[in-house]
Scaffold this motif. Structure first.
Motif, PDB file in Angstrom:
ATOM      1  N   ILE A  56     -17.190   6.945 -29.198  1.00 20.89           N
ATOM      2  CA  ILE A  56     -18.204   7.107 -30.240  1.00 20.89           C
ATOM      3  C   ILE A  56     -17.896   6.226 -31.441  1.00 20.89           C
ATOM      4  CG2 ILE A  56     -17.172   9.088 -31.407  1.00 20.89           C
ATOM      5  CD1 ILE A  56     -20.043  10.241 -31.475  1.00 20.89           C
ATOM      6  N   ASN A  57     -16.638   5.839 -31.607  1.00 16.86           N
ATOM      7  CA  ASN A  57     -16.288   4.981 -32.744  1.00 16.86           C
ATOM      8  C   ASN A  57     -16.298   3.495 -32.351  1.00 16.86           C
ATOM      9  OD1 ASN A  57     -14.046   5.460 -31.156  1.00 16.86           O
ATOM     10  ND2 ASN A  57     -12.587   5.456 -32.834  1.00 16.86           N
ATOM     11  N   GLY A  58     -16.937   3.166 -31.246  1.00 12.47           N
ATOM     12  CA  GLY A  58     -16.996   1.755 -30.827  1.00 12.47           C
ATOM     13  C   GLY A  58     -15.640   1.322 -30.328  1.00 12.47           C
ATOM     14  N   ILE A  59     -14.913   0.639 -31.161  1.00 13.05           N
ATOM     15  CA  ILE A  59     -13.531   0.299 -30.841  1.00 13.05           C
ATOM     16  C   ILE A  59     -12.637   1.077 -31.794  1.00 13.05           C
ATOM     17  CG2 ILE A  59     -11.797  -1.538 -30.900  1.00 13.05           C
ATOM     18  CD1 ILE A  59     -13.948  -3.482 -30.028  1.00 13.05           C
ATOM     19  N   GLY A  60     -11.731   1.853 -31.254  1.00 10.49           N
ATOM     20  CA  GLY A  60     -10.783   2.601 -32.099  1.00 10.49           C
ATOM     21  C   GLY A  60      -9.707   1.653 -32.606  1.00 10.49           C
ATOM     22  N   THR A  61      -9.372   1.791 -33.874  1.00  6.40           N
ATOM     23  CA  THR A  61      -8.329   0.945 -34.475  1.00  6.40           C
ATOM     24  C   THR A  61      -7.056   1.757 -34.650  1.00  6.40           C
ATOM     25  OG1 THR A  61     -10.025  -0.218 -35.725  1.00  6.40           O
ATOM     26  CG2 THR A  61      -7.745  -0.452 -36.508  1.00  6.40           C
ATOM     27  N   ILE A  62      -5.965   1.305 -34.039  1.00  2.00           N
ATOM     28  CA  ILE A  62      -4.667   1.952 -34.235  1.00  2.00           C
ATOM     29  C   ILE A  62      -3.852   1.054 -35.153  1.00  2.00           C
ATOM     30  CG2 ILE A  62      -2.628   2.947 -33.123  1.00  2.00           C
ATOM     31  CD1 ILE A  62      -5.359   4.183 -32.205  1.00  2.00           C
ATOM     32  N   ASP A  63      -3.583   1.561 -36.348  1.00  2.00           N
ATOM     33  CA  ASP A  63      -2.850   0.774 -37.349  1.00  2.00           C
ATOM     34  C   ASP A  63      -1.373   0.693 -36.994  1.00  2.00           C
ATOM     35  OD1 ASP A  63      -5.099   0.554 -39.415  1.00  2.00           O
ATOM     36  OD2 ASP A  63      -5.009   2.710 -39.111  1.00  2.00           O
ATOM     37  N   SER A  64      -0.752  -0.399 -37.413  1.00  2.00           N
ATOM     38  CA  SER A  64       0.666  -0.577 -37.046  1.00  2.00           C
ATOM     39  C   SER A  64       1.560   0.465 -37.711  1.00  2.00           C
ATOM     40  CB  SER A  64       1.139  -1.986 -37.392  1.00  2.00           C
ATOM     41  OG  SER A  64       1.148  -2.167 -38.791  1.00  2.00           O
ATOM     42  N   MET A  90       4.180  -0.524 -33.675  1.00  2.00           N
ATOM     43  CA  MET A  90       4.078  -1.966 -33.410  1.00  2.00           C
ATOM     44  C   MET A  90       4.615  -2.734 -34.596  1.00  2.00           C
ATOM     45  SD  MET A  90       0.152  -1.983 -32.134  1.00  2.00           S
ATOM     46  CE  MET A  90      -0.289  -0.717 -33.308  1.00  2.00           C
ATOM     47  N   PRO A  91       5.064  -3.962 -34.362  1.00  2.00           N
ATOM     48  CA  PRO A  91       5.490  -4.776 -35.501  1.00  2.00           C
ATOM     49  C   PRO A  91       4.311  -4.979 -36.455  1.00  2.00           C
ATOM     50  CG  PRO A  91       6.014  -5.851 -33.407  1.00  2.00           C
ATOM     51  CD  PRO A  91       5.176  -4.663 -33.085  1.00  2.00           C
ATOM     52  N   ILE A  92       4.608  -5.171 -37.743  1.00  2.00           N
ATOM     53  CA  ILE A  92       3.563  -5.481 -38.728  1.00  2.00           C
ATOM     54  C   ILE A  92       2.807  -6.712 -38.233  1.00  2.00           C
ATOM     55  CG2 ILE A  92       3.228  -6.454 -41.065  1.00  2.00           C
ATOM     56  CD1 ILE A  92       3.852  -3.730 -41.545  1.00  2.00           C
ATOM     57  N   GLY A  93       1.503  -6.732 -38.439  1.00  2.00           N
ATOM     58  CA  GLY A  93       0.714  -7.885 -38.001  1.00  2.00           C
ATOM     59  C   GLY A  93       0.068  -7.665 -36.639  1.00  2.00           C
ATOM     60  N   TYR A  94       0.362  -6.505 -36.028  1.00  2.00           N
ATOM     61  CA  TYR A  94      -0.285  -6.171 -34.761  1.00  2.00           C
ATOM     62  C   TYR A  94      -1.067  -4.877 -34.931  1.00  2.00           C
ATOM     63  CZ  TYR A  94       2.562  -9.685 -32.453  1.00  2.00           C
ATOM     64  OH  TYR A  94       3.123 -10.862 -32.077  1.00  2.00           O
TER      65      TYR A  94
END
Ligand code: DUT
Ligand code: MG
Length: 146
Positions: free
Chosen positions: A78-86, A55-59
């Motif tokens: 189990i991690n609540g909301i998973g975060t996918i880094d850009s 994803m573009p930086i900032g997303y």
């Protein structure tokens, strides 16, 4: 927004992540497994989706549970909301747990979670000795009542 790039390694059996309706915030992700996975109550497992994104930086992408699976079978993340880094270039995987009372069987191609693409802001810190005063002050965790 600029297009997000996606690479798929799931033998193209499943389509691109899809918004199921015009107004859906999340697109469903498929279990990229070649045989059923049985999850007993209380067990957790990492399920591959077969997709890699950029994803573009900032997303960021947020991985969220599907409410139907949660209410009907107690399946959640189990991690609540998973975060996918850009800047993450690995495969997106879903960390699920069975909080229900019965075994749950994931099938190949099943829609297991949803992914919401969001903008985020990168914060900068200013180190101070005192923070500004507010009516709430240090009150929290239900201090305002039920
Ligand atoms: O549900 C998830 C959560 C994360 N990830 C991937 C994408 C994310 O960019 C990376 C790191 O996630 P996170 O920062 O939540 O985990 P960490 O334990 O802090 O690992 P790291 O030290 O690699 O950041 O793992 C997934 O595939 N699914
Ligand atoms: Mg991290």
């Amino acid at each position: 927004m600029e297009k997000c790039k996606i690479k798929i390694i799931n033998q193209s059996k499943y389509s691109l992540p899809q918004y199921q309706t015009q107004g859906s915030a999340g697109m469903d992700l498929y279990a990229d497994i070649n045989k059923n996975i049985l999850l007993k109550p209380g067990e957790r497992v990492l399920i591959p989706t077969g997709i890699f994104i950029s994803m573009p930086i900032g997303y960021e992408a947020q991985i969220r549970a599907r409410s139907g699976l949660s209410i009907k079978h107690g399946i959640t993340l189990i991690n609540g909301i998973g975060t996918i880094d850009s800047d993450y270039r690995g495969e997106i995987k879903i960390i699920v747990i069975n909080l229900g009372q019965e075994d749950y069987v994931f099938q190949p191609g099943e829609r297991i979670a949803q992914m919401v693409i969001k903008k985020y802001i990168m914060a900068e810190w200013e180190l101070v000795d005192h923070l500004d005063q507010t009516p709430r002050g240090v009150g929290g965790f239900g201090h305002s009542g039920k």
